[in-house]
Scaffold this motif. Sequence first.
Motif, PDB file in Angstrom:
ATOM      1  N   ALA A  86       0.831  -1.208   0.000  1.00  0.00           N
ATOM      2  CA  ALA A  86       0.000   0.000   0.000  1.00  0.00           C
ATOM      3  C   ALA A  86       0.863   1.255   0.000  1.00  0.00           C
ATOM      4  CB  ALA A  86      -0.928  -0.005   1.218  1.00  0.00           C
ATOM      5  N   GLU A  87       1.961   1.232   0.768  1.00  0.00           N
ATOM      6  CA  GLU A  87       2.872   2.376   0.818  1.00  0.00           C
ATOM      7  C   GLU A  87       3.553   2.587  -0.525  1.00  0.00           C
ATOM      8  OE1 GLU A  87       5.412   1.377   4.039  1.00  0.00           O
ATOM      9  OE2 GLU A  87       4.076   2.183   5.590  1.00  0.00           O
ATOM     10  N   GLU A  88       3.963   1.473  -1.156  1.00  0.00           N
ATOM     11  CA  GLU A  88       4.601   1.578  -2.476  1.00  0.00           C
ATOM     12  C   GLU A  88       3.626   2.118  -3.519  1.00  0.00           C
ATOM     13  OE1 GLU A  88       6.000  -2.355  -3.189  1.00  0.00           O
ATOM     14  OE2 GLU A  88       7.872  -2.087  -2.047  1.00  0.00           O
ATOM     15  N   LYS A  89       2.360   1.661  -3.424  1.00  0.00           N
ATOM     16  CA  LYS A  89       1.345   2.134  -4.355  1.00  0.00           C
ATOM     17  C   LYS A  89       1.092   3.632  -4.167  1.00  0.00           C
ATOM     18  CE  LYS A  89      -3.292   0.990  -6.007  1.00  0.00           C
ATOM     19  NZ  LYS A  89      -4.476   0.106  -5.791  1.00  0.00           N
ATOM     20  N   ALA A  90       1.050   4.046  -2.909  1.00  0.00           N
ATOM     21  CA  ALA A  90       0.837   5.466  -2.612  1.00  0.00           C
ATOM     22  C   ALA A  90       2.019   6.300  -3.105  1.00  0.00           C
ATOM     23  CB  ALA A  90       0.644   5.657  -1.105  1.00  0.00           C
ATOM     24  N   ALA A  91       3.237   5.763  -2.923  1.00  0.00           N
ATOM     25  CA  ALA A  91       4.434   6.473  -3.380  1.00  0.00           C
ATOM     26  C   ALA A  91       4.429   6.604  -4.903  1.00  0.00           C
ATOM     27  CB  ALA A  91       5.686   5.728  -2.919  1.00  0.00           C
ATOM     28  N   LYS A  92       3.971   5.535  -5.583  1.00  0.00           N
ATOM     29  CA  LYS A  92       3.901   5.567  -7.041  1.00  0.00           C
ATOM     30  C   LYS A  92       2.894   6.612  -7.513  1.00  0.00           C
ATOM     31  CE  LYS A  92       3.165   2.610 -11.071  1.00  0.00           C
ATOM     32  NZ  LYS A  92       2.814   1.232 -11.539  1.00  0.00           N
ATOM     33  N   ARG A  93       1.757   6.676  -6.790  1.00  0.00           N
ATOM     34  CA  ARG A  93       0.752   7.686  -7.155  1.00  0.00           C
ATOM     35  C   ARG A  93       1.297   9.095  -6.961  1.00  0.00           C
ATOM     36  NH1 ARG A  93      -3.060   4.186  -4.510  1.00  0.00           N
ATOM     37  NH2 ARG A  93      -2.899   5.453  -2.627  1.00  0.00           N
ATOM     38  N   ARG A  94       2.064   9.275  -5.871  1.00  0.00           N
ATOM     39  CA  ARG A  94       2.654  10.607  -5.641  1.00  0.00           C
ATOM     40  C   ARG A  94       3.636  10.961  -6.745  1.00  0.00           C
ATOM     41  NH1 ARG A  94       2.601   8.745  -0.204  1.00  0.00           N
ATOM     42  NH2 ARG A  94       4.785   8.090  -0.354  1.00  0.00           N
ATOM     43  N   GLU A  95       4.436   9.984  -7.187  1.00  0.00           N
ATOM     44  CA  GLU A  95       5.401  10.229  -8.263  1.00  0.00           C
ATOM     45  C   GLU A  95       4.686  10.558  -9.559  1.00  0.00           C
ATOM     46  OE1 GLU A  95       8.696  10.434  -8.377  1.00  0.00           O
ATOM     47  OE2 GLU A  95       8.776  10.273  -6.196  1.00  0.00           O
ATOM     48  N   GLU A  96       3.586   9.810  -9.832  1.00  0.00           N
ATOM     49  CA  GLU A  96       2.828  10.070 -11.058  1.00  0.00           C
ATOM     50  C   GLU A  96       2.201  11.461 -11.023  1.00  0.00           C
ATOM     51  OE1 GLU A  96       0.099   6.833 -11.100  1.00  0.00           O
ATOM     52  OE2 GLU A  96       1.495   5.438 -12.059  1.00  0.00           O
ATOM     53  N   LYS A  97       1.684  11.825  -9.838  1.00  0.00           N
ATOM     54  CA  LYS A  97       1.082  13.151  -9.697  1.00  0.00           C
ATOM     55  C   LYS A  97       2.128  14.240  -9.879  1.00  0.00           C
ATOM     56  CE  LYS A  97      -1.726  15.928  -6.555  1.00  0.00           C
ATOM     57  NZ  LYS A  97      -2.402  15.987  -5.242  1.00  0.00           N
ATOM     58  N   LYS A  98       3.310  14.001  -9.296  1.00  0.00           N
ATOM     59  CA  LYS A  98       4.396  14.972  -9.432  1.00  0.00           C
ATOM     60  C   LYS A  98       4.807  15.116 -10.883  1.00  0.00           C
ATOM     61  CE  LYS A  98       9.088  15.961  -7.800  1.00  0.00           C
ATOM     62  NZ  LYS A  98      10.215  15.466  -6.975  1.00  0.00           N
ATOM     63  N   GLU A 118       2.942  14.494 -13.513  1.00  0.00           N
ATOM     64  CA  GLU A 118       1.877  15.189 -14.241  1.00  0.00           C
ATOM     65  C   GLU A 118       1.937  16.688 -13.991  1.00  0.00           C
ATOM     66  OE1 GLU A 118      -1.676  13.352 -12.934  1.00  0.00           O
ATOM     67  OE2 GLU A 118      -1.366  11.500 -14.081  1.00  0.00           O
ATOM     68  N   GLU A 119       2.230  17.070 -12.755  1.00  0.00           N
ATOM     69  CA  GLU A 119       2.326  18.496 -12.419  1.00  0.00           C
ATOM     70  C   GLU A 119       3.491  19.141 -13.147  1.00  0.00           C
ATOM     71  OE1 GLU A 119       2.625  18.417  -8.219  1.00  0.00           O
ATOM     72  OE2 GLU A 119       0.445  18.305  -7.872  1.00  0.00           O
ATOM     73  N   GLU A 120       4.615  18.401 -13.224  1.00  0.00           N
ATOM     74  CA  GLU A 120       5.770  18.941 -13.931  1.00  0.00           C
ATOM     75  C   GLU A 120       5.473  19.118 -15.424  1.00  0.00           C
ATOM     76  OE1 GLU A 120       8.812  16.152 -13.026  1.00  0.00           O
ATOM     77  OE2 GLU A 120       9.325  17.056 -11.090  1.00  0.00           O
ATOM     78  N   LYS A 121       4.757  18.133 -16.013  1.00  0.00           N
ATOM     79  CA  LYS A 121       4.401  18.231 -17.425  1.00  0.00           C
ATOM     80  C   LYS A 121       3.437  19.385 -17.654  1.00  0.00           C
ATOM     81  CE  LYS A 121       5.052  13.356 -18.596  1.00  0.00           C
ATOM     82  NZ  LYS A 121       4.389  12.096 -19.018  1.00  0.00           N
ATOM     83  N   ALA A 122       2.502  19.544 -16.710  1.00  0.00           N
ATOM     84  CA  ALA A 122       1.539  20.654 -16.832  1.00  0.00           C
ATOM     85  C   ALA A 122       2.267  21.990 -16.747  1.00  0.00           C
ATOM     86  CB  ALA A 122       0.486  20.553 -15.727  1.00  0.00           C
ATOM     87  N   ALA A 123       3.264  22.053 -15.876  1.00  0.00           N
ATOM     88  CA  ALA A 123       4.048  23.282 -15.743  1.00  0.00           C
ATOM     89  C   ALA A 123       4.809  23.568 -17.029  1.00  0.00           C
ATOM     90  CB  ALA A 123       5.007  23.156 -14.558  1.00  0.00           C
TER      91      ALA A 123
END
Length: 241
Positions: free
Chosen positions: A167-179, A181-186
């Motif tokens: 669960a922690e690894e999955k959450a970390a992966k989601r945070r990386e994906e969100k980060k 996506e934010e970088e690409k949006a920027a």
Amino acid sequence: MSMEITNSYNNYATSNTKNSGSKKDSNVTTSTVEMKTSTPGVTRTEQIKTGYSNVNDYSKYLQEKYSYMNTGTTSMQGIPTTVSVSGAFLKKCMNDPEKATYLEENLAAIPECAKMAVNGSLGTLTSLSYQIDANGNITCISSGTNDPDGKIARENAKRKAQEKKAAEEKAAKRREEKKSEEEKAAERRAERKEQTEKLKEGRETGTFTVSATGTDVKSVTRSLITTSSGTSTAGSFDIKA
């Protein structure tokens, strides 16, 4: 693991009480009675006392014979065991030889019953409790474990740890994906800002150059149109694949 057994006084009341010459000390009467035992069909002769004027004195008499009654946790067969009798039922028994015989029959049988409970358990018992309520109903409660060596507990703990890690690894992966996506949006915002600046320059000179980058020509074209929206159709377009 827990088990609860109940037994009613009305279904068990003995008819074997017999008075074979009573002798009185004040109001207390000693009677000789035939008592049932934990072995079916086997009885024994026992002397019981009734005629007490208060429950406290009657309890003291019983505790002299059955030290485990209403004295907290004791040990039977190595298992923490409690035996409790309702004060209301003691009051009923202290002047009633029939009820008193029933009570003492059961109190006397408890150690043997505890042994039966331990030997008959599918797991390992960790506690026993015998409770006699105001109506003489008997409740037996046992608690225990099917995992005496802790193997199941260790396996459960290991599985929970693995699930938590996943669960922690999955959450970390989601945070990386969100980060990401934010970088690409920027980056896209920066790119649009740059294109807007170029458009402003183009309006001033009458010409402009707009570019869009992507892997899908339709999406790239739409992005190009969005960026150049509101500008003159005249000019050159540099579409990069």
